[in-house]
Design a protein around this motif. Structure first.
Motif, PDB file in Angstrom:
ATOM      1  N   ASN A   1      -6.779  12.946  14.598  1.00  0.00           N
ATOM      2  CA  ASN A   1      -6.825  11.883  13.596  1.00  0.00           C
ATOM      3  C   ASN A   1      -6.250  10.569  14.114  1.00  0.00           C
ATOM      4  O   ASN A   1      -5.865   9.695  13.324  1.00  0.00           O
ATOM      5  CB  ASN A   1      -6.066  12.312  12.334  1.00  0.00           C
ATOM      6  CG  ASN A   1      -6.782  13.390  11.556  1.00  0.00           C
ATOM      7  OD1 ASN A   1      -7.706  13.122  10.806  1.00  0.00           O
ATOM      8  ND2 ASN A   1      -6.357  14.616  11.765  1.00  0.00           N
ATOM      9  N   LEU A   2      -6.232  10.400  15.424  1.00  0.00           N
ATOM     10  CA  LEU A   2      -5.603   9.225  16.007  1.00  0.00           C
ATOM     11  C   LEU A   2      -6.270   7.927  15.555  1.00  0.00           C
ATOM     12  O   LEU A   2      -5.604   6.902  15.380  1.00  0.00           O
ATOM     13  CB  LEU A   2      -5.635   9.344  17.532  1.00  0.00           C
ATOM     14  CG  LEU A   2      -4.504   8.662  18.298  1.00  0.00           C
ATOM     15  CD1 LEU A   2      -3.149   9.124  17.795  1.00  0.00           C
ATOM     16  CD2 LEU A   2      -4.638   8.927  19.791  1.00  0.00           C
ATOM     17  N   GLN A   3      -7.577   7.960  15.378  1.00  0.00           N
ATOM     18  CA  GLN A   3      -8.288   6.757  14.960  1.00  0.00           C
ATOM     19  C   GLN A   3      -7.785   6.246  13.605  1.00  0.00           C
ATOM     20  O   GLN A   3      -7.744   5.037  13.359  1.00  0.00           O
ATOM     21  CB  GLN A   3      -9.797   7.029  14.875  1.00  0.00           C
ATOM     22  CG  GLN A   3     -10.637   5.831  14.453  1.00  0.00           C
ATOM     23  CD  GLN A   3     -10.539   4.669  15.427  1.00  0.00           C
ATOM     24  OE1 GLN A   3     -10.387   4.885  16.638  1.00  0.00           O
ATOM     25  NE2 GLN A   3     -10.623   3.455  14.921  1.00  0.00           N
TER      26      GLN A   3
ATOM     27  N   ASP B   1       0.847  -1.202   0.000  1.00  0.00           N
ATOM     28  CA  ASP B   1       0.000   0.000   0.000  1.00  0.00           C
ATOM     29  C   ASP B   1       0.878   1.245   0.000  1.00  0.00           C
ATOM     30  O   ASP B   1       0.794   2.088   0.896  1.00  0.00           O
ATOM     31  CB  ASP B   1      -0.910  -0.028   1.240  1.00  0.00           C
ATOM     32  CG  ASP B   1      -2.088   0.930   1.125  1.00  0.00           C
ATOM     33  OD1 ASP B   1      -2.246   1.540   0.044  1.00  0.00           O
ATOM     34  OD2 ASP B   1      -2.836   1.061   2.114  1.00  0.00           O
ATOM     35  N   PRO B   2       1.738   1.416  -1.024  1.00  0.00           N
ATOM     36  CA  PRO B   2       2.759   2.475  -0.992  1.00  0.00           C
ATOM     37  C   PRO B   2       2.219   3.893  -1.128  1.00  0.00           C
ATOM     38  O   PRO B   2       2.939   4.847  -0.824  1.00  0.00           O
ATOM     39  CB  PRO B   2       3.667   2.127  -2.174  1.00  0.00           C
ATOM     40  CG  PRO B   2       2.775   1.364  -3.104  1.00  0.00           C
ATOM     41  CD  PRO B   2       1.844   0.587  -2.221  1.00  0.00           C
ATOM     42  N   THR B   3       0.986   4.059  -1.593  1.00  0.00           N
ATOM     43  CA  THR B   3       0.430   5.405  -1.752  1.00  0.00           C
ATOM     44  C   THR B   3      -0.348   5.863  -0.524  1.00  0.00           C
ATOM     45  O   THR B   3      -0.835   6.992  -0.499  1.00  0.00           O
ATOM     46  CB  THR B   3      -0.494   5.465  -2.985  1.00  0.00           C
ATOM     47  OG1 THR B   3      -1.586   4.560  -2.804  1.00  0.00           O
ATOM     48  CG2 THR B   3       0.269   5.104  -4.248  1.00  0.00           C
ATOM     49  N   ASN B   4      -0.467   5.018   0.455  1.00  0.00           N
ATOM     50  CA  ASN B   4      -1.171   5.354   1.700  1.00  0.00           C
ATOM     51  C   ASN B   4      -0.261   6.227   2.564  1.00  0.00           C
ATOM     52  O   ASN B   4       0.816   5.782   2.967  1.00  0.00           O
ATOM     53  CB  ASN B   4      -1.551   4.070   2.436  1.00  0.00           C
ATOM     54  CG  ASN B   4      -2.388   4.325   3.675  1.00  0.00           C
ATOM     55  OD1 ASN B   4      -2.313   5.384   4.297  1.00  0.00           O
ATOM     56  ND2 ASN B   4      -3.180   3.345   4.055  1.00  0.00           N
ATOM     57  N   ASN B   5      -0.687   7.447   2.853  1.00  0.00           N
ATOM     58  CA  ASN B   5       0.149   8.358   3.639  1.00  0.00           C
ATOM     59  C   ASN B   5       0.499   7.805   5.010  1.00  0.00           C
ATOM     60  O   ASN B   5       1.547   8.148   5.575  1.00  0.00           O
ATOM     61  CB  ASN B   5      -0.560   9.706   3.805  1.00  0.00           C
ATOM     62  CG  ASN B   5      -0.588  10.514   2.521  1.00  0.00           C
ATOM     63  OD1 ASN B   5       0.386  10.511   1.772  1.00  0.00           O
ATOM     64  ND2 ASN B   5      -1.690  11.188   2.258  1.00  0.00           N
TER      65      ASN B   5
ATOM     66  N   GLU C   1      -6.664   2.486  12.245  1.00  0.00           N
ATOM     67  CA  GLU C   1      -7.267   1.829  11.086  1.00  0.00           C
ATOM     68  C   GLU C   1      -6.244   1.512   9.996  1.00  0.00           C
ATOM     69  O   GLU C   1      -6.408   0.545   9.251  1.00  0.00           O
ATOM     70  CB  GLU C   1      -8.379   2.704  10.514  1.00  0.00           C
ATOM     71  CG  GLU C   1      -9.552   2.899  11.473  1.00  0.00           C
ATOM     72  CD  GLU C   1     -10.524   3.958  10.999  1.00  0.00           C
ATOM     73  OE1 GLU C   1     -10.227   4.610   9.963  1.00  0.00           O
ATOM     74  OE2 GLU C   1     -11.562   4.141  11.663  1.00  0.00           O
ATOM     75  N   ASN C   2      -5.181   2.324   9.908  1.00  0.00           N
ATOM     76  CA  ASN C   2      -4.180   2.142   8.859  1.00  0.00           C
ATOM     77  C   ASN C   2      -2.899   1.482   9.343  1.00  0.00           C
ATOM     78  O   ASN C   2      -1.935   1.373   8.569  1.00  0.00           O
ATOM     79  CB  ASN C   2      -3.851   3.494   8.225  1.00  0.00           C
ATOM     80  CG  ASN C   2      -4.976   4.027   7.376  1.00  0.00           C
ATOM     81  OD1 ASN C   2      -5.167   3.613   6.231  1.00  0.00           O
ATOM     82  ND2 ASN C   2      -5.755   4.961   7.923  1.00  0.00           N
ATOM     83  N   ASP C   3      -2.876   1.053  10.599  1.00  0.00           N
ATOM     84  CA  ASP C   3      -1.704   0.366  11.151  1.00  0.00           C
ATOM     85  C   ASP C   3      -0.434   1.190  10.941  1.00  0.00           C
ATOM     86  O   ASP C   3       0.581   0.702  10.429  1.00  0.00           O
ATOM     87  CB  ASP C   3      -1.562  -1.018  10.515  1.00  0.00           C
ATOM     88  CG  ASP C   3      -0.597  -1.916  11.280  1.00  0.00           C
ATOM     89  OD1 ASP C   3      -0.351  -1.643  12.471  1.00  0.00           O
ATOM     90  OD2 ASP C   3      -0.074  -2.874  10.674  1.00  0.00           O
TER      91      ASP C   3
ATOM     92  N   GLN D   1      -3.201   0.151  17.163  1.00  0.00           N
ATOM     93  CA  GLN D   1      -2.872  -0.554  15.938  1.00  0.00           C
ATOM     94  C   GLN D   1      -2.792  -2.052  16.208  1.00  0.00           C
ATOM     95  O   GLN D   1      -2.967  -2.510  17.336  1.00  0.00           O
ATOM     96  CB  GLN D   1      -1.520  -0.068  15.365  1.00  0.00           C
ATOM     97  CG  GLN D   1      -1.424   1.425  15.116  1.00  0.00           C
ATOM     98  CD  GLN D   1      -0.689   2.150  16.231  1.00  0.00           C
ATOM     99  OE1 GLN D   1      -1.096   2.046  17.384  1.00  0.00           O
ATOM    100  NE2 GLN D   1       0.375   2.872  15.880  1.00  0.00           N
ATOM    101  N   LYS D   2      -2.496  -2.826  15.173  1.00  0.00           N
ATOM    102  CA  LYS D   2      -2.394  -4.270  15.304  1.00  0.00           C
ATOM    103  C   LYS D   2      -1.415  -4.644  16.411  1.00  0.00           C
ATOM    104  O   LYS D   2      -0.301  -4.108  16.480  1.00  0.00           O
ATOM    105  CB  LYS D   2      -1.939  -4.881  13.977  1.00  0.00           C
ATOM    106  CG  LYS D   2      -1.831  -6.389  14.000  1.00  0.00           C
ATOM    107  CD  LYS D   2      -1.408  -6.916  12.636  1.00  0.00           C
ATOM    108  CE  LYS D   2      -1.262  -8.432  12.668  1.00  0.00           C
ATOM    109  NZ  LYS D   2      -0.848  -8.956  11.327  1.00  0.00           N
TER     110      LYS D   2
END
Length: 363
Positions: free
Chosen positions: A302-304, A255-259, A308-310, A343-344
């Motif tokens: 934006n902590l949530q 997922d390289p485009t995920n900030n 969600e995005n690990d 996170q996970k």
């Protein structure tokens, strides 16, 4: 989960919220600072006085010292001029390099001057940038039109870390060397491919003026020019790319485009008080228009999304230190600075394995 995170967020990065600013070398008298805030700054945003202080500090210290080197060359012993040049360079770069580049960075994203005084931006983008090896008008083209628009992805972001093995010192060196040697040709070319023709012309003009002026000055005062322009060009070229490498050292190959997965955030570190909160790099890429002084609060709100995005969060350590630990193979040590806010769940061994997965070369 949301309510627990909201309660946690009010304390998670409290150190960054309370740290005094340390980007500038010296402050100005309070009445003068207030006048600058009221009359020059856009929206009277008082926090941006710290960006302006960096500019004023350089104008009052490094600029006179650089001019003095040119004045002294030919009038005193060349060896002594070289000693003074080395002293100037050490003071100039150790005191201002990081703070100026980040002041230039954030003021390019979100201009600090009001409409009446907007022309003052040229002090940094047309004049002082030259003392840090950055040609006039080129920073916007490289950092915003290329890096942020392409978001660290190949092939159009020339500063992308994706095609490299990012825990390799050899790849790290090749990455910096490519920028120092080839960016002058590659940047106009990549902008041309993207049909950003005005930026192509600005880049070529800025580079041409920069190298023409340096060449002329070198024929007149080679020692002063070496320390004032030539050495900073090489030092800053490597330093800027080292910074970008370390901030984008972790990229999820799936997922390289995920900030949230192409960089990381560092909180509760003294470096955030010296670099305009640059540790908040996820926030900056997610919304580059957020002012530097609002980044800690933006992180909290934006902590949530980190959950969600690990995403990777590190506490008590800066991004340059994170990168150094990775390059020195100290992932176990780095894992001790990792902050889990939901996170996970991973054991330390599993976390190190995830670090390694996000360091691999992405073709």
């Amino acid at each position: 989960m949301h309510s627990n995170l909201n309660q946690f967020a009010t304390q998670i990065n409290q150190i960054d919220l309370e740290q005094p600013r340390n980007e500038h070398f010296f402050a100005l008298p309070t009445p003068f600072s207030k006048w600058l805030i009221t009359n020059l700054l856009k929206g009277k945003e008082d926090k941006n006085i710290f960006i302006l202080l960096v500019t004023i500090n350089i104008l009052l210290t490094s600029v006179p010292l650089a001019i003095s080197l040119y004045f002294l060359e030919g009038r005193i012993n060349s060896f002594l001029v070289s000693i003074l040049g080395a002293a100037y360079l050490y003071f100039h770069l150790s005191t201002y390099a990081r703070s100026f580049i980040l002041a230039l960075h954030y003021s390019t994203h979100t201009p600090i001057f009001n409409k009446k005084w907007r022309f003052l931006k040229h002090i940094n983008i047309s004049f002082l940038c030259n003392l840090f090896g950055i040609p006039p008008w080129i920073y916007f083209s490289h950092h915003i039109a290329m890096h942020h628009c392409e978001n660290n992805t190949t092939p159009y972001d020339l500063s992308s870390t994706m095609p490299y093995q990012r825990d390799s010192k050899w790849h790290h060196f090749l990455y910096m060397l490519r920028f120092a040697v080839a960016i002058w040709v590659e940047l106009p070319y990549i902008l041309f491919l993207k049909k950003r023709y005005k930026l192509v012309l600005r880049s070529i003009l800025g580079e041409s003026i920069f190298f023409a002026v340096i060449s002329f000055f070198f024929t007149q005062s080679p020692i002063a020019t070496f320390f004032v322009f030539i050495l900073p060009l090489f030092v800053i070229s490597f330093a800027m790319m080292q910074g970008n490498w370390k901030q984008h050292i972790f990229v999820d190959p799936e997922d390289p485009t995920n900030n949230y997965k192409s960089t990381f955030t560092c909180i509760n570190t003294p470096t955030n008080s010296r670099n305009f909160n640059d540790g908040y790099h996820i926030e900056h890429h997610k919304n580059p228009s957020v002012a530097w002084y609002r980044l800690p609060e933006y992180f909290q709100s934006n902590l949530q999304e980190y959950v969600e995005n690990d995403a990777f969060i590190f506490t008590g350590i800066g991004s340059m230190e994170v990168g150094s630990l990775v390059l020195n193979g100290q992932l176990d040590t780095l894992a001790d600075y990792y902050l889990n806010v939901g996170q996970k769940q991973r054991t330390k061994t599993e976390l190190v394995t995830e670090f390694k997965r996000r360091l691999i070369c992405i073709k």
